[in-house]
Motif scaffolding. Structure first.
Motif, PDB file in Angstrom:
ATOM      1  N   VAL A   1      14.833  -5.453   8.141  1.00  0.00           N
ATOM      2  CA  VAL A   1      13.413  -5.528   8.497  1.00  0.00           C
ATOM      3  C   VAL A   1      12.623  -4.829   7.411  1.00  0.00           C
ATOM      4  O   VAL A   1      12.901  -3.671   7.077  1.00  0.00           O
ATOM      5  CB  VAL A   1      13.129  -4.864   9.861  1.00  0.00           C
ATOM      6  N   ASN A   2      11.645  -5.528   6.856  1.00  0.00           N
ATOM      7  CA  ASN A   2      10.829  -4.926   5.807  1.00  0.00           C
ATOM      8  C   ASN A   2       9.989  -3.789   6.361  1.00  0.00           C
ATOM      9  O   ASN A   2       9.379  -3.915   7.416  1.00  0.00           O
ATOM     10  CB  ASN A   2       9.939  -5.984   5.161  1.00  0.00           C
ATOM     11  N   ASN A   3       9.928  -2.701   5.628  1.00  0.00           N
ATOM     12  CA  ASN A   3       9.245  -1.509   6.109  1.00  0.00           C
ATOM     13  C   ASN A   3       7.731  -1.557   5.945  1.00  0.00           C
ATOM     14  O   ASN A   3       7.022  -0.725   6.510  1.00  0.00           O
ATOM     15  CB  ASN A   3       9.788  -0.273   5.382  1.00  0.00           C
ATOM     16  N   GLU A   4       7.201  -2.528   5.201  1.00  0.00           N
ATOM     17  CA  GLU A   4       5.763  -2.584   4.966  1.00  0.00           C
ATOM     18  C   GLU A   4       5.043  -3.583   5.860  1.00  0.00           C
ATOM     19  O   GLU A   4       3.989  -3.278   6.423  1.00  0.00           O
ATOM     20  CB  GLU A   4       5.495  -2.901   3.492  1.00  0.00           C
TER      21      GLU A   4
ATOM     22  N   ILE B   1      -6.496   9.635  14.523  1.00  0.00           N
ATOM     23  CA  ILE B   1      -5.643   8.452  14.593  1.00  0.00           C
ATOM     24  C   ILE B   1      -4.876   8.373  13.273  1.00  0.00           C
ATOM     25  O   ILE B   1      -5.488   8.380  12.200  1.00  0.00           O
ATOM     26  CB  ILE B   1      -6.460   7.165  14.816  1.00  0.00           C
ATOM     27  N   TYR B   2      -3.569   8.273  13.375  1.00  0.00           N
ATOM     28  CA  TYR B   2      -2.733   8.362  12.182  1.00  0.00           C
ATOM     29  C   TYR B   2      -1.992   7.053  11.926  1.00  0.00           C
ATOM     30  O   TYR B   2      -1.159   6.624  12.731  1.00  0.00           O
ATOM     31  CB  TYR B   2      -1.749   9.524  12.317  1.00  0.00           C
ATOM     32  N   ILE B   3      -2.334   6.424  10.800  1.00  0.00           N
ATOM     33  CA  ILE B   3      -1.629   5.241  10.310  1.00  0.00           C
ATOM     34  C   ILE B   3      -1.265   5.533   8.855  1.00  0.00           C
ATOM     35  O   ILE B   3      -1.397   6.654   8.387  1.00  0.00           O
ATOM     36  CB  ILE B   3      -2.490   3.960  10.448  1.00  0.00           C
ATOM     37  N   SER B   4      -0.806   4.533   8.110  1.00  0.00           N
ATOM     38  CA  SER B   4      -0.471   4.757   6.703  1.00  0.00           C
ATOM     39  C   SER B   4      -0.977   3.591   5.865  1.00  0.00           C
ATOM     40  O   SER B   4      -1.479   2.591   6.406  1.00  0.00           O
ATOM     41  CB  SER B   4       1.039   4.916   6.524  1.00  0.00           C
TER      42      SER B   4
ATOM     43  N   SER C   1      -6.028  -2.769  -0.253  1.00  0.00           N
ATOM     44  CA  SER C   1      -6.724  -2.525   1.019  1.00  0.00           C
ATOM     45  C   SER C   1      -5.770  -2.505   2.205  1.00  0.00           C
ATOM     46  O   SER C   1      -6.184  -2.242   3.335  1.00  0.00           O
ATOM     47  CB  SER C   1      -7.795  -3.598   1.252  1.00  0.00           C
ATOM     48  N   ALA C   2      -4.512  -2.776   1.961  1.00  0.00           N
ATOM     49  CA  ALA C   2      -3.552  -2.912   3.053  1.00  0.00           C
ATOM     50  C   ALA C   2      -3.254  -1.573   3.724  1.00  0.00           C
ATOM     51  O   ALA C   2      -3.125  -0.534   3.068  1.00  0.00           O
ATOM     52  CB  ALA C   2      -2.261  -3.524   2.539  1.00  0.00           C
ATOM     53  N   VAL C   3      -3.139  -1.617   5.052  1.00  0.00           N
ATOM     54  CA  VAL C   3      -2.710  -0.470   5.836  1.00  0.00           C
ATOM     55  C   VAL C   3      -1.637  -0.937   6.815  1.00  0.00           C
ATOM     56  O   VAL C   3      -1.511  -2.129   7.095  1.00  0.00           O
ATOM     57  CB  VAL C   3      -3.863   0.189   6.619  1.00  0.00           C
ATOM     58  N   ARG C   4      -0.870   0.036   7.308  1.00  0.00           N
ATOM     59  CA  ARG C   4       0.215  -0.301   8.229  1.00  0.00           C
ATOM     60  C   ARG C   4       0.117   0.523   9.502  1.00  0.00           C
ATOM     61  O   ARG C   4      -0.006   1.748   9.461  1.00  0.00           O
ATOM     62  CB  ARG C   4       1.571  -0.026   7.570  1.00  0.00           C
ATOM     63  N   ILE C   5       0.151  -0.167  10.628  1.00  0.00           N
ATOM     64  CA  ILE C   5       0.342   0.469  11.922  1.00  0.00           C
ATOM     65  C   ILE C   5       1.799   0.259  12.300  1.00  0.00           C
ATOM     66  O   ILE C   5       2.313  -0.857  12.212  1.00  0.00           O
ATOM     67  CB  ILE C   5      -0.568  -0.170  12.991  1.00  0.00           C
ATOM     68  N   SER C   6       2.470   1.327  12.700  1.00  0.00           N
ATOM     69  CA  SER C   6       3.862   1.176  13.143  1.00  0.00           C
ATOM     70  C   SER C   6       4.042   1.881  14.476  1.00  0.00           C
ATOM     71  O   SER C   6       3.750   3.068  14.620  1.00  0.00           O
ATOM     72  CB  SER C   6       4.841   1.710  12.096  1.00  0.00           C
TER      73      SER C   6
END
Length: 382
Positions: free
Chosen positions: A147-150, A317-320, A348-353
């Motif tokens: 599974v890709n982490n991004e 709120i914490y995302i990356s 501009s990309a962000v990730r919610i996990s």
């Protein structure tokens, strides 16, 4: 506080922390020592190994403990290179691998090995026909993350396994760090997989602990030489407290995710449904079986990823941005580049996990805050 950065790390379970502390306090012996205190430590070590093996439905002799995912990836690539260089010096990785794989491959190139890269499609999924074209007589390893982490794209490990049945001498390595507990084990730990890598802090265990699955009969050069621990493959006194805690965390995590996976996917989909209402939001993750349920990657066009991350942080709120390993280096996501996403959107990309501990109420609160920030950014940008 809303914590939506679980692919970077998870909060250790209270029960796991308790196990870590009690083991640290009560088990003082070195597991290599011959006296009773050493024997106690050794028994706990082997009990943890057996528990991990049972949870993954493999033999306990196929589990080797490490310090985490990066070490495991390094070990398998470098260990294969050293062990099999007499048979070939060609390795194949995907274009969306974690830096623990891609940077290790680059290091091996400097030592005279050749590395080929499998391209991905617009969804960040490798192309099997392209992989087959890259295989040569001197290929010694294929490395593909489950599974890709991004962006969360799920790679076709079963299809790769079927292809590699024709090439039994090639080591098949799977980085399973983002897959365990998120997609069914049989989807990525097939009988053809020779090595798989895991990291405990991704499933509510302690940081600095991990393990690899190493199929019987396959050979790697030792990672560390010296005292002969881990069957002479990884010397150094074992982190008993961390290992015992990690095995407990894996058991608890897999139990919780039997029901939690569906809820995580529902939260992810609710976030997509909310964000799709904004015309300047672009998604790199979709509602599809091609994507794991816990990751959502998107871009707010015209706003750099770190700007949105810090704006949300001010609201607790914490995302990356993309992955934690590249965020501080301010690197454009390698996965998005591999997908041919323009730089302006990639930055501009962000990730919610997400994780089973997250709630729909948190998703609703996120959308409230996002709407406020969207209005603010719209005024700034005119």
């Amino acid at each position: 506080m809303i914590y939506f950065d679980n692919s970077a790390t998870t909060q250790i379970y209270p029960q796991v922390l308790d196990t870590y502390l009690k083991t640290s306090q009560r088990i003082i012996g070195n597991p290599s020592s011959l006296h009773d205190l050493g024997s106690q430590a050794h028994r706990l070590l082997e009990q943890a190994r057996k528990q991990v093996a049972e949870l993954l439905s493999v033999d306990y002799s196929e589990i080797f403990f490490t310090s985490g995912g990066t070490e495991g990836d390094n070990w398998i690539l470098k260990g294969t290179a050293v062990e099999k260089q007499a048979f070939g010096k060609h390795l194949i990785i995907s274009s969306i691998e974690h830096p623990a794989v891609s940077e290790t491959a680059r290091q091996l190139e400097k030592l005279g090995f050749e590395v080929s890269v499998i391209p991905v499609d617009k969804c960040g999924v490798i192309q099997i026909d392209k992989l087959e074209q890259l295989i040569r007589k001197d290929t010694i390893l294929v490395s593909i993350m489950a599974v890709n982490n991004e962006i969360g794209s799920v790679q076709p490990i079963k299809a790769v396994s079927a292809l590699l049945e024709k090439y039994p001498t090639i080591h098949f390595h799977v980085d399973a760090v983002q897959a365990v507990g998120k997609i069914p084990t049989l989807e990525w730990l097939t009988p053809r997989v020779d090595f798989a890598v895991f990291s405990a802090h991704k499933f509510h265990g302690p940081k600095g602990v991990g393990f690899i699955y190493w199929k019987k009969g396959k050979k790697l050069a030792p990672l560390l030489t010296g005292g002969g621990q881990e069957d002479n493959q990884r010397s150094g006194t074992e982190n008993i407290a961390g290992i015992v805690a990690a095995s407990k965390a894996l058991r608890l995590y897999l139990d919780k995710n039997k029901e939690g996976k569906d809820r995580v996917e529902q939260i992810r989909n609710a976030l997509i449904d909310g964000l799709v209402m904004y015309s300047n939001v672009r998604f790199f993750t979709e509602k599809s079986s091609d994507f794991a349920p816990h990751i959502l990657c998107f871009a707010l066009k015209g706003i750099r990823g770190e700007v949105l991350v810090h704006a949300l942080e001010e609201k607790q709120i914490y995302i990356s941005t993309t992955s934690a390993c590249s965020s501080r280096k301010k690197m454009v996501g390698s996965t998005l580049h591999a997908m041919n996403i323009p730089d302006a959107e990639a930055t501009s990309a962000v990730r919610i996990s997400l994780d089973e501990s997250n709630t729909m109420a948190e998703a609703e609160q996120f959308m409230v805050i996002f709407n406020q920030l969207h209005k603010k950014f719209s005024k700034i940008n005119g």
